[in-house]
Design an enzyme around this catalytic site. Structure first.
Site, PDB file in Angstrom:
ATOM      1  CD  GLU A 173     -50.437  46.935 -37.177  1.00  0.00           C
ATOM      2  OE1 GLU A 173     -49.531  47.480 -36.531  1.00  0.00           O
ATOM      3  OE2 GLU A 173     -50.250  46.341 -38.242  1.00  0.00           O
ATOM      4  N   GLY A 205     -46.609  46.874 -37.712  1.00  0.00           N
ATOM      5  CA  GLY A 205     -46.671  47.555 -36.417  1.00  0.00           C
ATOM      6  C   GLY A 205     -46.022  46.758 -35.303  1.00  0.00           C
ATOM      7  CB  ALA A 215     -53.585  30.783 -38.627  1.00  0.00           C
ATOM      8  CB  ILE A 216     -50.737  32.743 -34.533  1.00  0.00           C
ATOM      9  CG1 ILE A 216     -50.041  31.488 -35.085  1.00  0.00           C
ATOM     10  CG2 ILE A 216     -50.388  32.983 -33.075  1.00  0.00           C
ATOM     11  CD1 ILE A 216     -48.540  31.520 -35.070  1.00  0.00           C
ATOM     12  CB  ILE A 235     -52.911  39.723 -40.298  1.00  0.00           C
ATOM     13  CG1 ILE A 235     -52.861  41.240 -40.323  1.00  0.00           C
ATOM     14  CG2 ILE A 235     -53.894  39.172 -41.311  1.00  0.00           C
ATOM     15  CD1 ILE A 235     -52.187  41.791 -41.570  1.00  0.00           C
TER      16      ILE A 235
HETATM   17  N1  COA Z   1     -37.298  29.245 -42.741  1.00  0.00           N
HETATM   18  C1  COA Z   1     -37.809  28.922 -43.946  1.00  0.00           C
HETATM   19  N2  COA Z   1     -39.096  29.061 -44.291  1.00  0.00           N
HETATM   20  C2  COA Z   1     -39.914  29.560 -43.343  1.00  0.00           C
HETATM   21  C3  COA Z   1     -39.464  29.914 -42.056  1.00  0.00           C
HETATM   22  C4  COA Z   1     -38.101  29.740 -41.764  1.00  0.00           C
HETATM   23  N3  COA Z   1     -37.599  30.062 -40.566  1.00  0.00           N
HETATM   24  N4  COA Z   1     -40.499  30.371 -41.353  1.00  0.00           N
HETATM   25  C5  COA Z   1     -41.580  30.301 -42.131  1.00  0.00           C
HETATM   26  N5  COA Z   1     -41.224  29.821 -43.343  1.00  0.00           N
HETATM   27  C6  COA Z   1     -42.129  29.587 -44.458  1.00  0.00           C
HETATM   28  C7  COA Z   1     -43.342  28.799 -44.034  1.00  0.00           C
HETATM   29  O1  COA Z   1     -43.109  27.393 -44.095  1.00  0.00           O
HETATM   30  C8  COA Z   1     -44.391  29.262 -45.024  1.00  0.00           C
HETATM   31  O2  COA Z   1     -44.166  28.618 -46.256  1.00  0.00           O
HETATM   32  P1  COA Z   1     -45.422  27.998 -47.085  1.00  0.00           P
HETATM   33  O3  COA Z   1     -46.246  29.217 -47.421  1.00  0.00           O
HETATM   34  O4  COA Z   1     -44.751  27.391 -48.246  1.00  0.00           O
HETATM   35  O5  COA Z   1     -46.085  27.075 -46.137  1.00  0.00           O
HETATM   36  C9  COA Z   1     -44.031  30.725 -45.233  1.00  0.00           C
HETATM   37  O6  COA Z   1     -42.646  30.851 -44.862  1.00  0.00           O
HETATM   38  C10 COA Z   1     -44.842  31.680 -44.391  1.00  0.00           C
HETATM   39  O7  COA Z   1     -44.762  31.315 -43.025  1.00  0.00           O
HETATM   40  P2  COA Z   1     -46.004  31.467 -42.060  1.00  0.00           P
HETATM   41  O8  COA Z   1     -45.564  31.214 -40.681  1.00  0.00           O
HETATM   42  O9  COA Z   1     -47.149  30.671 -42.586  1.00  0.00           O
HETATM   43  O10 COA Z   1     -46.341  32.998 -42.253  1.00  0.00           O
HETATM   44  P3  COA Z   1     -47.620  33.806 -41.819  1.00  0.00           P
HETATM   45  O11 COA Z   1     -48.452  34.034 -42.992  1.00  0.00           O
HETATM   46  O12 COA Z   1     -48.243  33.228 -40.578  1.00  0.00           O
HETATM   47  O13 COA Z   1     -46.953  35.194 -41.424  1.00  0.00           O
HETATM   48  C11 COA Z   1     -45.233  36.574 -40.551  1.00  0.00           C
HETATM   49  C12 COA Z   1     -45.985  35.266 -40.412  1.00  0.00           C
HETATM   50  C13 COA Z   1     -44.220  36.663 -39.429  1.00  0.00           C
HETATM   51  C14 COA Z   1     -44.526  36.667 -41.881  1.00  0.00           C
HETATM   52  C15 COA Z   1     -46.272  37.749 -40.433  1.00  0.00           C
HETATM   53  O14 COA Z   1     -46.951  37.648 -39.223  1.00  0.00           O
HETATM   54  C16 COA Z   1     -45.599  39.098 -40.519  1.00  0.00           C
HETATM   55  O15 COA Z   1     -45.337  39.589 -41.594  1.00  0.00           O
HETATM   56  N6  COA Z   1     -45.277  39.718 -39.361  1.00  0.00           N
HETATM   57  C17 COA Z   1     -44.580  40.994 -39.328  1.00  0.00           C
HETATM   58  C18 COA Z   1     -45.534  42.165 -39.285  1.00  0.00           C
HETATM   59  C19 COA Z   1     -46.305  42.257 -38.010  1.00  0.00           C
HETATM   60  O16 COA Z   1     -46.028  41.596 -37.021  1.00  0.00           O
HETATM   61  N7  COA Z   1     -47.272  43.137 -38.015  1.00  0.00           N
HETATM   62  C20 COA Z   1     -48.051  43.445 -36.846  1.00  0.00           C
HETATM   63  C21 COA Z   1     -49.460  43.052 -36.903  1.00  0.00           C
HETATM   64  S1  COA Z   1     -50.378  43.354 -38.347  1.00  0.00           S
END
Ligand code: COA
Length: 431
Positions: free
Chosen positions: A238, A336, A218-219, A216
């Site tokens: 999924e 997933g 932006a990427i 899910i």
């Molecule tokens: N240290 C501190 N803060 C961090 C950080 C780090 N290493 N990495 C990210 N953050 C912060 C970001 O700055 C952002 O803060 P903001 O909301 O204040 O801008 C916040 O954490 C969220 O980061 P972001 O990269 O925007 O998250 P995202 O919404 O793109 O989600 C995951 C990324 C990894 C959390 C998400 O993809 C996920 O939960 N993945 C695991 C589950 C998965 O892969 N499922 C399979 C497909 S559905």
């Protein structure tokens, strides 16, 4: 009148009458994500004053999750498989619990009575001529929870699209609430320049004829923007969202070359706008199946050229991926991700890709780190990891030793952090 039509009418109640059957101490499982039944949840929350310690089990809560709001903790204790925007505060204030579980394994928690289900609250389509309802946009663990529950309460909603795959007969439902209301929608995310650069780097790794899993956000959506020139892509994922519809309409996604289920979009849940829900409604090329099939690594691995695309918060120089915690704070969960990383590694010419921006917090923090933050969990292990991609390129870690991994990962870190990463790695004896 058909026999099932009589039964259907006999089972119709109001939301308030339906939730009167829920008792203090019950474990209540809620249908997943945008498929949750809003009117049943609302009615349950209105009973807060009468109930004590009802456990609410849910994965990604896309609604307001009022049961997890401050003041509800005596009546409801939320137990989640995924921490999302509407439930994160409850975890931080220790008013909710988190149960780590691979998405593919959740149905077994219910079916094997590791977490016995008292009540399930689900949302379905109207019945067909034979009395079968479709689970619509959420089959995942929802079907297993329904089959395991002592009491099944369903909101029947004409806005729910009828998808192929899993179905439920009216005989399996105890109470029916008829309520037509628009489904919860997930609007397409804003795609910035960094996401576009990541999307372009990921798209270079996608071969014609590949089968894709997309996470899910932006990427994954940015990746789709750069796939317009590819041919005969397929979907075994999924979930999928609106971006996939655009590529299907453009003839890029045909599902023709898929090893399993050729010609079909296969998913376990869907999240998007009405455009997506209309696309899948009565679409014979779309099937939703339980997550213990769709996310089973052995099923995923049978697809030739399987490509999984997921994201992360932090990656260390050994290739350990943290996709769920910011320090010791639970931010999301595995979902997933590992199911697909492991499945894809079995796929002939498959690639699992973890794509993330090189920095966080407005560029102040490098997400490629010498070590993971103290307290953070490893989501994808260094033994499972394959490709890591940032806006600066792709690092293929498979078969690389620890020194080579550190070099490859530093080469895709933000240039402003590369020297400090090299220094730190040398101090720690990594390089
Ligand atoms: N240290 C501190 N803060 C961090 C950080 C780090 N290493 N990495 C990210 N953050 C912060 C970001 O700055 C952002 O803060 P903001 O909301 O204040 O801008 C916040 O954490 C969220 O980061 P972001 O990269 O925007 O998250 P995202 O919404 O793109 O989600 C995951 C990324 C990894 C959390 C998400 O993809 C996920 O939960 N993945 C695991 C589950 C998965 O892969 N499922 C399979 C497909 S559905």
């Amino acid at each position: 009148m058909n026999n099932w039509k009589v039964k259907y009418l006999e089972r119709i109640v109001t939301p308030e009458q339906a939730v009167m059957h829920i008792k203090s101490g019950d474990r209540v499982v809620i249908g997943h994500a945008c498929g949750e039944p809003p009117s049943l949840i609302e009615a349950l929350v209105s009973r807060a004053a009468d109930l004590i310690s009802v456990e609410i089990v849910h994965m990604v809560a896309m609604g307001p999750a009022k049961y997890a709001q401050l003041g509800m903790e005596k009546s409801f204790r939320h137990n989640a498989f995924f921490v999302g925007a509407s439930t994160r505060k409850a975890f931080e204030e220790m008013r909710a619990d988190f149960t780590p579980c691979f998405f593919s394994e959740i149905p077994r928690l219910f079916k094997n009575k590791i977490l016995p289900v008292d009540v399930v609250l689900i949302q379905l389509t109207q019945p067909d001529e034979q009395g079968y309802c479709s689970f619509g946009i959420s089959v995942d663990y929802t079907q297993a929870a329904t089959e395991s529950a002592k009491l099944v309460i369903a909101q029947v909603n004409s806005y729910m699209p009828r998808t192929g795959g899993a179905k439920i007969h009216l005989d399996e439902i105890d109470f029916i609430v008829e309520k037509d209301e628009p489904l919860i929608e997930l609007n397409p995310p804003k795609i910035g320049e960094i996401e576009k650069a990541i999307g372009e780097n990921v798209a270079k790794l996608v071969q014609d004829g590949a089968t894709l899993q997309l996470g899910i956000g932006a990427i994954p959506d940015a990746v789709l923007l750069f796939l317009k020139e590819k041919k005969d892509l397929g979907i075994h994922s999924e979930m999928f969202s609106d971006g996939v519809v655009a590529l299907a309409e453009a003839g890029v996604i045909t599902n023709r070359k898929k090893t399993l289920n050729p010609g079909k979009f296969i998913a376990t849940f869907l999240m998007g706008t009405r455009k997506l829900y209309d696309f899948v409604d009565n679409n014979p090329t779309v099937e939703l199946h339980p997550v213990d099939y769709v996310n089973d690594p052995y099923v995923i691995g049978q697809h030739e050229k399987m490509i999984s695309i997921n994201s992360a918060l932090q990656v260390d120089l050994m290739g350990q991926v943290n996709a769920e915690m910011i320090g010791s704070r639970q931010f999301s969960a595995v979902g997933g991700q590992v199911d697909y990383v492991r499945g894809t590694s079995r796929s002939l010419n498959g690639k699992s890709i973890i794509a993330l921006p090189s920095t966080a917090a407005g560029g102040k923090i490098s997400r490629i780190a010498c070590e993971l933050d103290q307290g953070a969990a490893v989501t994808t292990s260094r033994y499972d990891v394959h490709y890591i991609v940032t806006e600066y390129g792709a690092a293929n870690l498979r078969g690389k030793n620890l020194r080579q991994r550190a070099e490859a990962l530093i080469s895709i870190a933000h240039p402003g952090f590369r020297v400090s990463l090299i220094n730190e790695a040398q101090e720690k004896g990594i390089l």
